[in-house]
Design an enzyme around this catalytic site. Structure first.
Site, PDB file in Angstrom:
ATOM      1  N   HIS A  46       0.858  -1.178   0.000  1.00  0.00           N
ATOM      2  CA  HIS A  46       0.000   0.000   0.000  1.00  0.00           C
ATOM      3  C   HIS A  46       0.898   1.232   0.000  1.00  0.00           C
ATOM      4  O   HIS A  46       2.072   1.172   0.384  1.00  0.00           O
ATOM      5  CB  HIS A  46      -0.884   0.025   1.234  1.00  0.00           C
ATOM      6  N   GLU A  48       1.132   3.785   1.924  1.00  0.00           N
ATOM      7  CA  GLU A  48       1.728   4.120   3.216  1.00  0.00           C
ATOM      8  C   GLU A  48       2.931   3.240   3.534  1.00  0.00           C
ATOM      9  O   GLU A  48       3.959   3.725   4.020  1.00  0.00           O
ATOM     10  CB  GLU A  48       0.703   3.953   4.354  1.00  0.00           C
ATOM     11  N   CYS A  76      -5.809   1.768   6.209  1.00  0.00           N
ATOM     12  CA  CYS A  76      -6.420   0.518   6.675  1.00  0.00           C
ATOM     13  C   CYS A  76      -5.732   0.117   7.985  1.00  0.00           C
ATOM     14  O   CYS A  76      -4.782   0.771   8.432  1.00  0.00           O
ATOM     15  CB  CYS A  76      -6.268  -0.579   5.620  1.00  0.00           C
ATOM     16  N   CYS A  79      -1.895  -0.497   7.529  1.00  0.00           N
ATOM     17  CA  CYS A  79      -1.085   0.707   7.345  1.00  0.00           C
ATOM     18  C   CYS A  79      -1.023   1.543   8.618  1.00  0.00           C
ATOM     19  O   CYS A  79       0.026   2.099   8.958  1.00  0.00           O
ATOM     20  CB  CYS A  79      -1.613   1.516   6.171  1.00  0.00           C
TER      21      CYS A  79
END
Length: 142
Positions: A46, A48, A76, A79
């Site tokens: 992701h 992040e 999420c 992250c």
């Protein structure tokens, strides 16, 4: 956040869900990333996570105290947890994510006691631009 949005556009061009992130320390960007789980076959990639990894590599440390993580979409659980473990001081995000965002889904309220570090949270920065980018991406894919 403008740089994070630019990164989200890069991810979109690569066929990824357009989410971008940057890590800032003392006014300098030390980490950048955009979603890339499809292109590198890694579900943990992701925006992040990529930005945090980049910042850790830059700083030579797995702790990122005093940093701010800017991300175009609400993090999420994975992250957010990575940001906690990195000791990021503040998370600033644009669009809310009612499907899998840690705050919008109520997940944070259920698991908040397990975290020993709690970054400051700011939401809504450039939310309309971030949201519009995501809406258009999924509209065009359908």
């Amino acid at each position: 956040m403008k740089i994070a949005l630019g990164l989200a556009h890069e991810g979109e061009k690569a066929g990824e869900v357009p989410v971008g992130a940057v890590v800032e320390f003392d006014g300098k960007i030390i980490g950048k990333g955009y979603n890339c789980p499809i292109s590198i076959s890694d579900p943990t990639s992701h925006a992040e996570i990529i930005a945090i990894r980049d910042a850790c590599k830059y700083s030579g440390n797995y702790r990122l105290g005093g940093t701010i993580l800017y991300v175009t979409l609400e993090p999420c659980i994975m992250c957010y947890s990575a940001a906690v473990h990195a000791r990021i001081e503040k998370i600033v995000y644009g669009a809310s994510d009612p499907k899998s965002g840690i705050f919008s889904t109520g997940a944070f309220e259920k698991i908040r006691s397990i975290f020993n570090h709690r970054p400051e949270i700011e939401s809504g920065l450039m939310a309309s631009e971030s949201s519009e980018l995501l809406k258009n991406f999924f509209k065009n894919r359908r």
